[in-house]
Each structure stands twice: as structure tokens, then as C-alpha cells.
Write a protein that holds these residues in place. Structure first.
Motif, short mmCIF file in Angstrom:
data_model
loop_
_atom_site.label_atom_id
_atom_site.label_comp_id
_atom_site.label_asym_id
_atom_site.label_seq_id
_atom_site.Cartn_x
_atom_site.Cartn_y
_atom_site.Cartn_z
N ASN A 43 0.86 -1.17 0.00
CA ASN A 43 0.00 0.00 0.00
C ASN A 43 0.91 1.23 0.00
OD1 ASN A 43 -2.17 1.74 0.21
ND2 ASN A 43 -2.26 1.59 2.44
N ALA A 44 1.66 1.39 -1.08
CA ALA A 44 2.67 2.44 -1.15
C ALA A 44 3.04 2.66 -2.61
CB ALA A 44 3.91 2.07 -0.34
N GLN A 45 3.78 3.72 -2.84
CA GLN A 45 4.28 3.99 -4.18
C GLN A 45 5.63 3.31 -4.36
OE1 GLN A 45 4.13 8.22 -5.33
NE2 GLN A 45 3.08 8.59 -3.40
N PHE A 46 5.76 2.51 -5.41
CA PHE A 46 7.07 1.97 -5.71
C PHE A 46 7.24 1.91 -7.23
CE2 PHE A 46 5.17 -1.96 -6.87
CZ PHE A 46 6.12 -2.67 -7.58
N ASP A 47 8.47 2.06 -7.65
CA ASP A 47 8.77 2.01 -9.08
C ASP A 47 10.27 1.82 -9.25
OD1 ASP A 47 8.41 2.00 -11.78
OD2 ASP A 47 7.50 3.99 -11.90
N PHE A 48 10.69 1.62 -10.47
CA PHE A 48 12.11 1.47 -10.75
C PHE A 48 12.39 2.00 -12.15
CE2 PHE A 48 9.81 -2.53 -11.15
CZ PHE A 48 9.96 -2.83 -12.51
N GLY A 49 13.65 2.41 -12.35
CA GLY A 49 14.02 2.99 -13.62
C GLY A 49 14.14 1.97 -14.74
N ILE A 118 11.20 5.56 10.24
CA ILE A 118 10.73 6.60 11.16
C ILE A 118 9.55 6.07 11.97
CG2 ILE A 118 9.73 8.92 11.34
CD1 ILE A 118 11.00 9.59 8.67
N VAL A 119 9.56 6.37 13.26
CA VAL A 119 8.39 6.14 14.11
C VAL A 119 7.95 7.49 14.66
CG1 VAL A 119 7.46 4.97 16.14
CG2 VAL A 119 9.21 3.84 14.75
N LEU A 120 6.73 7.90 14.34
CA LEU A 120 6.24 9.19 14.80
C LEU A 120 5.94 9.17 16.30
CD1 LEU A 120 3.82 10.20 11.90
CD2 LEU A 120 6.20 10.88 12.25
N GLU A 121 5.68 10.35 16.84
CA GLU A 121 5.40 10.47 18.26
C GLU A 121 4.18 9.65 18.68
OE1 GLU A 121 6.13 12.84 16.25
OE2 GLU A 121 7.77 14.03 17.08
N ASN A 122 3.26 9.43 17.76
CA ASN A 122 2.07 8.62 18.09
C ASN A 122 2.30 7.13 17.90
OD1 ASN A 122 2.13 8.32 15.33
ND2 ASN A 122 0.24 9.47 14.94
N GLY A 123 3.53 6.72 17.60
CA GLY A 123 3.87 5.31 17.45
C GLY A 123 3.69 4.76 16.05
N GLN A 124 3.29 5.58 15.10
CA GLN A 124 3.06 5.10 13.73
C GLN A 124 4.38 4.96 12.99
OE1 GLN A 124 0.64 7.67 11.35
NE2 GLN A 124 0.62 6.30 9.59
N PRO A 125 4.70 3.77 12.45
CA PRO A 125 5.95 3.58 11.70
C PRO A 125 5.73 3.84 10.21
CG PRO A 125 4.93 1.46 12.08
CD PRO A 125 4.01 2.48 12.70
N ASN A 126 6.79 4.27 9.53
CA ASN A 126 6.63 4.54 8.10
C ASN A 126 6.81 3.30 7.24
OD1 ASN A 126 9.43 4.22 8.37
ND2 ASN A 126 9.91 5.79 6.87
N TRP A 127 7.21 2.16 7.86
CA TRP A 127 7.40 0.94 7.06
C TRP A 127 6.13 0.06 7.04
CZ3 TRP A 127 10.07 1.84 11.66
CH2 TRP A 127 9.67 1.07 12.75
N ASP A 128 5.06 0.52 7.63
CA ASP A 128 3.82 -0.26 7.62
C ASP A 128 3.12 -0.01 6.27
OD1 ASP A 128 1.63 -1.75 8.23
OD2 ASP A 128 0.76 -0.32 9.64
N VAL A 129 3.66 -0.62 5.22
CA VAL A 129 3.17 -0.38 3.87
C VAL A 129 2.50 -1.60 3.26
CG1 VAL A 129 4.89 1.41 3.42
CG2 VAL A 129 5.43 -0.97 2.88
N MET A 130 2.41 -2.70 4.01
CA MET A 130 1.74 -3.88 3.48
C MET A 130 0.22 -3.66 3.50
SD MET A 130 4.36 -5.66 2.79
CE MET A 130 3.63 -7.25 2.35
N LYS A 131 -0.45 -4.13 2.47
CA LYS A 131 -1.88 -3.96 2.39
C LYS A 131 -2.58 -4.75 3.48
CE LYS A 131 -2.48 -2.84 -2.50
NZ LYS A 131 -3.07 -3.25 -3.79
N ALA A 132 -3.72 -4.21 3.93
CA ALA A 132 -4.53 -4.93 4.91
C ALA A 132 -4.90 -6.28 4.33
CB ALA A 132 -5.78 -4.12 5.24
#
Length: 824
Positions: A43-49, A118-132
Motif C-alpha cells: 500500500n505504497a508507491q514503488f517504481d524502478f528505472g 521513522i516512528v512518529l510520536e504517536n507510534g506510527q511507523p513509516n514501514w507499515d506499507v503492506m496492504k490490509a
């Protein structure tokens, strides 16, 4: 024989051709598969050249390489790059390419890659990109729909990998730069011997603001017995070096259902005092090989038990230094009498059972002894602190024991203070049970460094009591700037030990404060675009963050403040700092030829875009000065550049700020009014055009009386309500808007002077468009002719019928039509 060689040559040639041609046959299939699997899982943007396939690079396996790969986060991190890789290569079993049962990956190569976690102050990590995974159960129950990619890894190779971990909730930061590593083993089997080699020139770790490692060099060579079925990893032969420290680790670690089990011991038989000093970056970076040391040192550590979210294993880290010293041969003095006994331990179980002891930490610097002792118990529930500090540090002697380059330092620090008691005594205002006494004094400090303004603190005193920490007698001079502070802080122990709110009253005064000396030259430019990285604003170095755990009442008395092109004089007022916000209460100052009183707030809590929401009461401000000194005016009201005189008024503004502390102009909202009684118009382009149309050159340089207008700032435009602009005998009534793109969209009427032809024509519709640099003034000719004809028919040249009356009426109409004919 020749025939056999010929056949062999043809065969080899065919094989080489196949090795070169076959990749192109599979390239589209694999590229589609990579994107398909990525979109299915992420659940994120990914691409490659580019995606390249080679059958030669890792023969007999096929190499699949992604170049210029990136992965961006989701939600709050949608503009943050989680992974950016120059090259990712996977070695795929060649035979698996020809079937439909999946692809076997045996080797992964990672090069030129950056990972930012990154883990924000509210505990949310930026690597949680897997789809539900609403479909997960179905997929797991249906083997026929399993992923066509199977990992049978035998080797992982990493080159030039940089990883940062920024946990803002826990206050922890770790970073590895330019990591080079190889990891080999049969990860597709149930058990394997893992051979790991890694090396990085820079390892950083800090927590709670304390830097435990700062750009330390790390090198490791380890063999690990990996039981992949039971997820247990046992360390065998291994060697680790951290700067000059050489050590190894015995034991095991295992992933368990509720946490991680472990029995690990650190062995440091070869560690001496000099090796321990290598962990201090300033010492390790300067002539470390020439440093002379003496004394005994030991470092031990172990951890045994289970680590869970609520439970700690039994652990202990102990450092002991006895009668040590160090000295640079080229310098006249050294540091001796070094005795340190420090432990951090926990018997296992609750983290609150952790105990930190430093008793003693003694040293003598160039003949001046200094001693520090501290014990902290129950750190999470109710910190119990005992601490003493006593001694003198002669800052001028530091140059005698450590090579200072391009820097001079003088002054003394005298400490004689002690603290003892529980934090709850302060929270419950049981000050009689708390011991806090003594002071820390700084005298005659002078610091000079290359390319940095000189720092001069003649005197500063911190006085401790159970209730307050008093800062008095403090004047700081930085270059030509001076700041005098007189402050008293409450709950200072809670702030230091537990991060609770620090309260205080501060009196701040200054004779001269040039903020440009402390801000980089590119941070004051007005930005017309919104920032592209929402989380960058939260961590950007240009943003002035306001801690949320301070509650200050500040009284400001600043005689002169310089910021960008602005000069503020006699700054007086109250600043309330609380919950990440600075609230201005009747903050008044003189500037731009007049005076301003500000009421409102600047807010910049963590993980939020900074914002200014304030009202300004302005009196006698110069038009030209406002244009020259304020980028906001240059963007929203460029007409100010051609105006002379002063104005008064009010402005209410709500402006998000970018990472350079400049308004994000497209999102600025506001309203206000201004009035002037002595406006002088000179060489304003659209006024010049009107003057040419009505053939009145004198209007190009004219005085305007009693101008009063109201405006609204919205969506990048300044909208003005109808207002009168008196230009000599002519009056223009205008309304409309101007934009950040310098466009003008005004409509209105111009009232011609009374008497003669002007009184006959009355008012004429007009428009002003184009831009400020190239305006376009339009006159409604149809309205003009109609108005003139009506007046003529009413007998504007006389009510009585006289000889030649019709000719005179016709003359009026002709003159009306000819008046603007050259400007149609």
C-alpha cells in the motif's frame, strides 16, 4: 577432428547466442511479475528505472536487476522515501524460468541503497506499507494461489548501504552509513551455518538525548549456527571491533512466541583504558595512535532471560577504571587521577527494577580535581535520584591537555551541588523531604572558533533548591549580540528525569540581537509552493520547534532586533510558551517608520507543520519600507513599490510555514484593512495608463487623500472590497483581486470632473487587467457614448432652445466619442 572442433564451436556459439537472447524473452514477463506482486502486497508507491536480466553475471543462475528503485510510504508518509536503491539484484534459478511453478531466488545483491525508518510520536511507523490482509486467509488456504516467488537464499551481499532509524516516540536514533556486508548460508534448509562479515565507518546510537555511539567504526566477522525451524541462533567463532575495542560475544538468542529468549555474554579480554577512550569521537579522531595512557580498565556485559514488551531479561553492564591517565606527548599537561565505577543492571522482570550507578567518576584536569557521583533507581515509576558534583573546571587549561585547532576557550566552571530524593516529592509538593542545594557557577567564559561569532559569558549562576532552579546574573554576548536572562524554573528534576513539563518565568532583555547571525542565508526567501515532504517539515533543521513539555511566561524587553531586512526597535510584551506554541500578548515594536502591536500564536509542535495565526495592529507604516523589508508584501501587494507615504490598519493572518520558516503563500488566509491620508502615487503603471487615456499627465505623480480599503487574502489572491481612489478631479471606484502571479483583475468606474464635458459624461465603466508589470486598462466605450447621448438629449448645454442648439449637442456627443478614441 576438425569436424568435431567445428561442431563444438557451433555448439558454443549457439549457447552464447542463447545466453544473450533469452533474457529479452523473459524480461517482459518478469517485469510484469515484479510490478504485479508489488502492487498486490504494498500500500505504497514503488517504481524502478529499469529491469535488466542477464544469464552471464551469476551463471548458471539468471540475474534480475532493478535499477533506481524507490519505495515511498503511505498516509502521513506518502511523500517520504522509505527505500531508495541504486541497484537491487536477485539471482534466480534458471530452470525455474521455464515453468509456471514459481521462481527460486538464491542470491540477493544490494548496492548504493538508503533506508530511512521513522516512528512518529504517536507510534506510527513509516514501514507499515503492506496492504490490509483481508484476503490473507483465503490465499493461505489455497496453495494454488500462493506467491510465485520462493526465497531459497544462499547469499546476501550489501555494498554502500546507509540505514537510519528515528524513533521519535521512544526518543531513540540509530544510523549506519556506507555499510559493506556479506551473509552466506543455506537459508532454504532447516539448519545452516551462517557466515556474516560486515564493516561500516560510521555507527551512531543515541537515546534520551545521550549519544552512546557517535560515528564509531564497526567491523564484525561472525559464524552463527542458525536453527531456522526453531528460530534459534547460536554464536560460534566471532570477532568484533568497535573503533579500537576488540571483543567477542558468546551465547544464543531465539525468537519465542511471546518475545525473544537469550543468554549472551560479552568478552573483552583485550580492552584497556586507551581502547575505551576510542569511543570518545573527539579523542579517537585526533592523533589517537600517539596518545599515552596508563591505568587499569575493564568492561563486562551479559543478558540472560526473555525480552518481551513488558519484561526485561536479567542484564548488567559494568565499566571500571582505576588510577588511569591520558596525555598527548605534544602538550604540556594531561588528565590523570581517573577513577570510574559505572553499572547499569536489572535482576530481570520489570524495567522499573533497572538501577544506574556512577560512583565515582573522578578526574584531575591540569591540576584541578572534579568528582561526580550519581545513583538512579525506579526510573520509570518514581525516579529516585542521588547525585553530587564538586570541583573546578578551568576551561583555559583544556588547550593544555587536548589539541584545540582554530579555537580558543577560557573561563571556569565551579560546581558544588547535591540532590537526593524521589520525583514524587516534587510532584506532591513535599519539598521538605527533597534535598537540593548548592550551585554551578560559570565565570569569564570566552569562546572563539573559526567562522563562528565569539561567545562571551561574563557570569552565570545556577542555584538549586527543592522547588526551584534559579538562573541569575547571566549575560551572553555572541558576536555583536547580547542577551540577558533572569529566570526561575519549577519541576526541573521531573523535566530531566521523566520528561514532564518544565515551568518557569523568564525575563529576557537585549540591546542588540541580529537573528540573521543564527539563520542560514537561504531560510528567509518566500516560497510560493507548498512543501513536498510533510514529514520533512517535522524534522527539518530550518524549522524552529517549540517543545511541548515547557510552560514559560516570558517578559521581553529588546531594544533592537534584526531579522532578514527588518529592523525592530523597542520590542516589549509577553510571550507565553506552552504546548508547542508561543502566544504573543500585546507584543509591541517600532518598525518600518511606524509601530506594530501583535497578538496571536506561532505553533510548531513535533510532527506538525509550523503555523502563524496572529493579528497585527499597524500605525504609520511606510509603504516603500514595507515593500522592501517584507517578502509577504512583495508577493501579495507589489503595488507598494511605487507608493510613497504611510498607512495604518489591521491584519489578521493564518499562514502555514515551510521548512525555511517562510509562509506557504498559496495557503495563506487573512483579512484586514488599511487607510492613508498622505499617499503619493508616482510611476504606477496602470495609473499612468489612465492618465494617458484622460489626457491628464499630472495624474502620473499625484497626492491621494483619505484612501480606505478592506481586503481578504484567500487561495493566493488578495480580494478588495469597493474603494474610492481620488486622483485630483477624477475619482476611481475599484474592486477585485490581485494574485501571487502578479495578475490584476479589477473592475470599477471612473467619475470625470464636474464642469464642461466631464460633468456631461458623469461616470464611465472601466477594467484593469494584465499584470503589475504590464497592466491593461479598458474603458467601456458603449457606456460612454450612451451616457453622453442621454445627457445631450436632456439639454445639457442649455434648457432653452436657441439658435445652433442641435449643433452644440452634436458637438458634445462627438467630443465624448473622440475623447478616448485613441485608447480603444
Amino acid at each position: 577432428m576438425k569436424k568435431a572442433l567445428k561442431i563444438a564451436g557451433i555448439t558454443v556459439g549457439v549457447i552464447l547466442i542463447l545466453l544473450l537472447v533469452l533474457p529479452f524473452a523473459f524480461q517482459g514477463k518478469i517485469e510484469q511479475l515484479v510490478k504485479q506482486e508489488g502492487n498486490k502486497m504494498l500500500n505504497a508507491q514503488f517504481d524502478f528505472g529499469a529491469l535488466n536480466i542477464s544469464l552471464l553475471r551469476n551463471f548458471p543462475s539468471a540475474s534480475v536487476t532493478l535499477e533506481d528503485f524507490y519505495l515511498k510510504g503511505a498516509g502521513a508518509f506518502e511523500n517520504d522515501t522509505l527505500i531508495q536503491a541504486g541497484e537491487l539484484t536477485a539471482a534466480v534459478n534458471l530452470l525455474s524460468l521455464f515453468g509456471d511453478s514459481g521462481y527460486d531466488i538464491s542470491k540477493i545483491i544490494i548496492e548504493d541503497t538508503k533506508v530511512k525508518a521513522i516512528v512518529l510520536e504517536n507510534g506510527q511507523p513509516n514501514w507499515d506499507v503492506m496492504k490490509a490482509s483481508a484476503e490473507t486467509d483465503t490465499v493461505q488456504e489455497s496453495p494454488a494461489e500462493s506467491s510465485p516467488i520462493r526465497i531459497k537464499l544462499k547469499k546476501l551481499s550489501v555494498k554502500d548501504l546507509s540505514v537510519s532509524y528515528d524513533d521519535r516516540q521512544a526518543g531513540m536514533y540509530a544510523a549506519i552509513e556506507n555499510l559493506k556486508a556479506t551473509c552466506s548460508g543455506d537459508f532454504g534448509s532447516e539448519r545452516t551455518l551462517v557466515d556474516l562479515e560486515l564493516e561500516t565507518p560510521s555507527l551512531t546510537y543515541r537515546t534520551g538525548g545521550v549519544p552512546f555511539l557517535n560515528h564509531a567504526a564497526l567491523k564484525a566477522d561472525m559464524n552463527v549456527d542458525a536453527d531456522l525451524v526453531n528460530k534459534k541462533f547460536t554464536l560460534q567463532d566471532n570477532s568484533i571491533s568497535l573503533n579500537a575495542i576488540k571483543l567477542n560475544i558468546d551465547g544464543w538468542a531465539a525468537m519465542q512466541k511471546d518475545g525473544m529468549g537469550m543468554d549472551i555474554k560479552l568478552n573483552t579480554n583485550e580492552v584497556g583504558f586507551k581502547e575505551l577512550l576510542s569511543l570518545i569521537p573527539a579523542i579517537y579522531a585526533k592523533d589517537f595512535q600517539d596518545l599515552k595512557t596508563d591505568g587499569k580498565a575493564s568492561l563486562t556485559a551479559f543478558a540472560k532471560g526473555t525480552l518481551t514488551q513488558d519484561q526485561m531479561p536479567q542484564f548488567e553492564v559494568a565499566l571500571n577504571v582505576e588510577n588511569a591517565m591520558f596525555r598527548y606527548p605534544s602538550l604540556p599537561a594531561g588528565v590523570d587521577g581517573i577513577n570510574i565505577s559505572a553499572t547499569v543492571k536489572n535482576p530481570g522482570g520489570n524495567i522499573d527494577a533497572t538501577e544506574v550507578t556512577i560512583s565515582p567518576f573522578d578526574f584531575t584536569l591540569a591540576g584541578n580535581p572534579f568528582s561526580l557521583k550519581a545513583i538512579v533507581k525506579t526510573p520509570t515509576s518514581d525516579p529516585d535520584l542521588q547525585a553530587t558534583a564538586k570541583g573546578t573546571l578551568d576551561l583555559g587549561k583544556i588547550k593544555d591537555v587536548y589539541p584545540l585547532e582554530d579555537m580558543s576557550l577560557n573561563g571556569t566552571i565551579q560546581a558544588d551541588m547535591s540532590l537526593a530524593g524521589r520525583l514524587s516529592y516534587i510532584e506532591k509538593e513535599q519539598y521538605g523531604q527533597m534535598k537540593a542545594e548548592g550551585s554551578i557557577r560559570l565565570n569569564g567564559m570566552k569562546l572563539n572558533m573559526k567562522d563562528i561569532p565569539a561567545v562571551d559569558i561574563q557570569r552565570s549562576t545556577f542555584t538549586f533548591s527543592p522547588r526551584y532552579l534559579q538562573l541569575s546574573e547571566t549575560t551572553v554576548n555572541i558576536g555583536n549580540n547580547d542577551v540577558t536572562l533572569d529566570s526561575r524554573f519549577e519541576n526541573y528534576l521531573g523535566y530531566v528525569l521523566k520528561g514532564s513539563t518544565l515551568k518557569g518565568n523568564l525575563n529576557v532583555s537585549s540591546n542588540h540581537l541580529n537573528l540573521n547571525d543564527f539563520i542560514s542565508s537561504d531560510t528567509t526567501a518566500v516560497q510560493t509552493q507548498a512543501p513536498t515532504d510533510t514529514t520533512a517539515a517535522s524534522s527539518s533543521s530550518g524549522v524552529i520547534r517549540i517543545p511541548e513539555n515547557i510552560d514559560f511566561n516570558m517578559q521581553a524587553n529588546l531594544k533592537e532586533v534584526l531579522f532578514d531586512k527588518m529592523k525592530l526597535e523597542n520590542v516589549n510584551g509577553t510571550l507565553l510558551v506552552k504546548n508547542g506554541t508561543i502566544d504573543m500578548r500585546n507584543l509591541s515594536f517600532n518598525t518600518m517608520g511606524g509601530s506594530i502591536t501583535a497578538n496571536g500564536a506561532y505553533s510548531a509542535p513535533k510532527a506538525s507543520q509550523p503555523r502563524l495565526n496572529a493579528g497585527f495592529d499597524m500605525k504609520d507604516i511606510g509603504f516603500a519600507q514595507a515593500y522592501q523589508e517584507l517578502g509577504l508584501v512583495q508577493q501579495l501587494a507589489p503595488i507598494f513599490s511605487g507608493l510613497k507615504g504611510n498607512f495604518s490598519g489591521k491584519l489578521q493572518i493564518d499562514a502555514p510555514l515551510d521548512e525555511n520558516m517562510s509562509p506557504v503563500m498559496q495557503k495563506v488566509q487573512g483579512s484586514g484593512n488599511l487607510s492613508t491620508q498622505d499617499l503619493s502615487l508616482s510611476d504606477v503603471k496602470f495609473i499612468n495608463q489612465v492618465a494617458d487615456i484622460v489626457k491628464k499627465p499630472s495624474m502620473k505623480d499625484i497626492q491621494v487623500k483619505d484612501l480606505d480599503l478592506s481586503f481578504e487574502i484567500k487561495d493566493g489572491r488578495v480580494n478588495t472590497e469597493p474603494f474610492d481612489l481620488k486622483l485630483g478631479d477624477y475619482t476611481m471606484n475599484l474592486s477585485g483581486s490581485t494574485g501571487l502571479d502578479q495578475t490584476i483583475d479589477y473592475t470599477g468606474k471612473i467619475t470625470l470632473p464636474s464642469g464642461g464635458i466631464g460633468s456631461a459624461l458623469g461616470t464611465v465603466d472601466m477594467t484593469i487587467g494584465g499584470t503589475f508589470t504590464s497592466p491593461k486598462v479598458g474603458i467601456d466605450m458603449a457606456s460612454l457614448a450612451k451616457n453622453a447621448a442621454e445627457q445631450a438629449l436632456k439639454g445639457i448645454v442649455g434648457n432653452d432652445s436657441k439658435e445652433g442648439e442641435s449643433e452644440e449637442k452634436e458637438s458634445v456627443i462627438d467630443k465624448a466619442l473622440n475623447l478616448f478614441k485613441k485608447k480603444k
